[in-house]
Structure formats: structure tokens, C-alpha cells
Design a protein around this motif. Structure first.
Motif: not given
Ligand SMILES: [Mn+2]
Ligand SMILES: Nc1nc2c(ncn2[C@@H]2O[C@H](COP(=O)(O)O)[C@@H](O)[C@H]2O)c(=O)[nH]1
Ligand SMILES: [Mn+2]
Length: 309
Positions: A83, A104, A135-136, A231, A270
Motif C-alpha cells: 500500500d 496497492d 484493488n487499486h 493484498h 490492504g
Molecule cells: Mn487496497
């Protein structure tokens, strides 16, 4: 850090209804969808009250080792980050052998961001660098992008403006690392498996419904791996979101890790608020989210030593 598993009670939860040995598959453990799958906060409460599953002696917090602690002979030092969200400029990177980044690494997966991240990777001295998406990283999720271009309004305008040829081969921009997506690599004798999937939340990339959809992905994780990279967190391990008073980790991921795969290290991020380390005596769980809940890149990378295989 070096953990002696013999000093900690290895915890195999007693919830036999969710894991059983299949007589047709040579003793392989089969994980079924958990009855509390859709409500992780309730799952946490239930398993903690009935099995003390997330508290001592079954689970312990772990202090990170200082960067200047000597690496024990015969060990490999992992450096965990996650992240970073295109905010790598000020991060002080410690000594180590293998860098793990658990997703991320961008805001939106724009090729310009991926190139910048790859340049940063190229500037780091580690012998091996292993990366998964989060997810990004929208452009890494082919199904997500296929749906996005069909929409007549654009939630992510800068991503929607991309032409297919701009992102079709976005993985190739990561030339300075090994990128894993439902796949594994062996590095210095360690089997490392990586997967980007997280429970559906606001419709980002690599989102899947809790339950069977995510379990299908976790069922692809082979037994015998040493390091698992995902993640997001499993239920109960660095997955608390204080602003919502919720546990948000994946119950099927937890059952897969504790009851079937049992890796030595589970690295993830995450949930930015969950930065930190825990162990169940068998697996060490590291949430190394660099960014805080307010996306400030201030949490330091976490180092972890494992004995060489
Ligand atoms: Mn994320
Ligand atoms: N209640 C939930 N909150 C979530 C979940 N996944 C993420 N989050 C929150 O968002 C931030 C940032 O996540 P990012 O993927 O946008 O970088 C995270 O720290 C949480 O506060 C979720 O599944 N449920
Ligand atoms: Mn994030």
C-alpha cells in the motif's frame, strides 16, 4: 525476527465443520465456505468466544525486529511493504534479501504510475523483488477493465480514457520484479505464492464476493508454499477497521491459511489501519501497509527472517 514455533502452541482450530480430509484426495484438507463467511465481525466474535481463536495462547502480537539486528546465519531476510500508493519518495528501505510488496502500489493502476513504481523498484538493492497487485491496480484486472469500458459514466475518468493498447500489457512495465497473480515463484529455495483478490468493497479491482468466489481463488494456493502474499488480511489478523468498528478480513482465507496451507509467512496489507505483526505459532502474519488510513506513507517497512529451506 526469528520465531521458534516450538515455543508457541500451534493452533489448529476445532471448527471441523469447515475443514475435512477428503478420503478420495490422499489426505488433502478441503475447506468449505464458513457459516459466518458473510459477516467477518460476527465470525471473529463467534470463534473468539468459542475457541479463543484470536487471543493468547493461540495468537500473539510480535514486535518488529530493528533494522540493525544482525541476520542469523542460514537465514534469509524478507522486507515487507504494501500500500505505497505511488508515495514511495520518502520511504527509508532497510537491508534485506527479498522484497515483498503486497499490492496497492498505485492509486489507479495508470501506466505512468506503474512505470514510476518500477523505476523505484529498480533503484532498490534487493537480490529479489516479488510484487502482487491490489484493488487499486485497476488496469491489472482484465475483467474490471472490460466492464469499465462498457459504462456510460466514468467513475475513474483517467482510467476510462486509456486506450486498450495503453494497458493490455501493463504487467510488462514491471520489469524490475517478479509479478505474481495466482501464481508462484521459488526464490532462494522459498516457494512464494501471490494472489490479489479481496472481498468486495466499493467495486474496485480484483474484488470478489465473500464465500465461494474467494474460496475458489484460495483453493488454488498449493500446499507446501513457504510464503503467501495476498493484498488483504485473513479474518482476525490485522484486519480491524476502527472507524467502522468492523473486522473485514476474509474468513475463507483464514481457514485456508490455518487449516490447509500453513505457510511460514503470510504477508499482506490492504487494511492500512492494521499495520503490524501477529503469529499463531505456525504462521507469522505481517500487515505492512506503508500508508496510514489518511494515506500518509509513514509506516516503516517490516523485516522478517526465515531459516533457509
Ligand atoms: Mn487496497
Ligand atoms: N469496511 C471496510 N473498509 C475497507 C475495506 N477495504 C478497505 N477498507 C478501508 O479503506 C482503506 C484503504 O483501502 P484501499 O484499498 O482503498 O487502499 C483501508 O485502510 C480501510 O480503512 C473493506 O473491505 N471493508
Ligand atoms: Mn491501500
Amino acid at each position: 525476527m526469528v520465531l521458534d514455533p516450538g515455543k508457541l502452541a500451534a493452533h489448529v482450530p476445532s471448527n471441523g465443520a469447515m475443514a475435512h480430509r477428503n478420503p478420495l484426495s490422499q489426505g488433502k484438507v478441503t475447506i468449505a465456505v464458513d457459516e459466518y463467511s458473510s459477516n467477518p465481525t460476527q465470525a471473529f466474535t463467534h470463534y473468539n468466544i468459542n475457541e479463543s481463536r484470536f487471543q493468547p495462547p493461540n495468537v500473539h502480537m510480535v514486535e518488529p525486529i530493528p533494522y540493525d539486528a544482525p541476520k542469523p546465519a542460514g537465514h534469509t531476510r524478507f522486507v515487507c511493504v504494501s500500500d505505497t500508493h505511488s508515495r514511495t519518495d520518502g520511504i527509508q528501505m532497510p537491508y534485506g534479501d527479498i522484497l515483498l510488496h503486497t499490492g496497492d502500489f498505485t492509486e489507479l493502476g495508470l501506466p505512468s504510475e506503474v512505470k514510476k513504481f518500477n523505476d523505484w523498484l529498480g533503484s532498490l538493492p534487493y537480490e529479489f523483488k516479488v510484487v502482487i497487485a491490489g484493488n487499486h491496480e485497476l488496469t491489472f484486472d482484465k475483467d474490471f477493465m472490460a466492464e469499465l469500458v462498457k459504462q456510460d459514466y466514468y467513475r475513474f475518468p483517467s482510467v476510462s480514457k486509456l486506450r486498450p493498447e495503453d494497458f493490455d500489457d501493463v504487467r510488462s512495465l514491471l520489469s524490475n520484479c517478479t509479478y505474481l497473480q495466482d501464481s508462484e515463484v521459488t526464490v532462494k529455495g522459498f516457494r512464494i505464492y501471490g494472489a490479489p483478490w479481496t472481498p468486495w468493497f466499493n467495486g474496485w479491482g480484483f474484488n470478489l464476493p465473500r464465500g465461494q468466489s474467494l474460496l475458489d481463488k484460495w483453493n488454488r494456493v498449493p500446499e507446501g508454499i513457504d510464503v503467501l502474499m495476498t493484498h488483504g488480511p485473513p479474518l482476525g489478523f490485522r484486519d480491524w477497521v476502527p472507524k467502522e468498528l468492523q473486522r473485514v478480513g476474509c474468513v475463507e482465507l483464514l481457514n485456508t491459511v490455518q487449516q490447509r496451507v500453513r505457510p511460514k509467512l503470510h504477508a499482506f496489507g490492504g487494511i492500512h489501519e492494521g499495520y503490524g505483526i501477529m503469529t499463531d505459532g505456525c504462521t507469522t502474519f505481517i500487515n505492512s501497509s506503508t500508508c496510514t488510513a489518511s494515506f500518509q506513507p509513514t509506516n516503516p517497512p517490516i523485516v522478517f527472517d526465515l531459516p533457509n529451506p
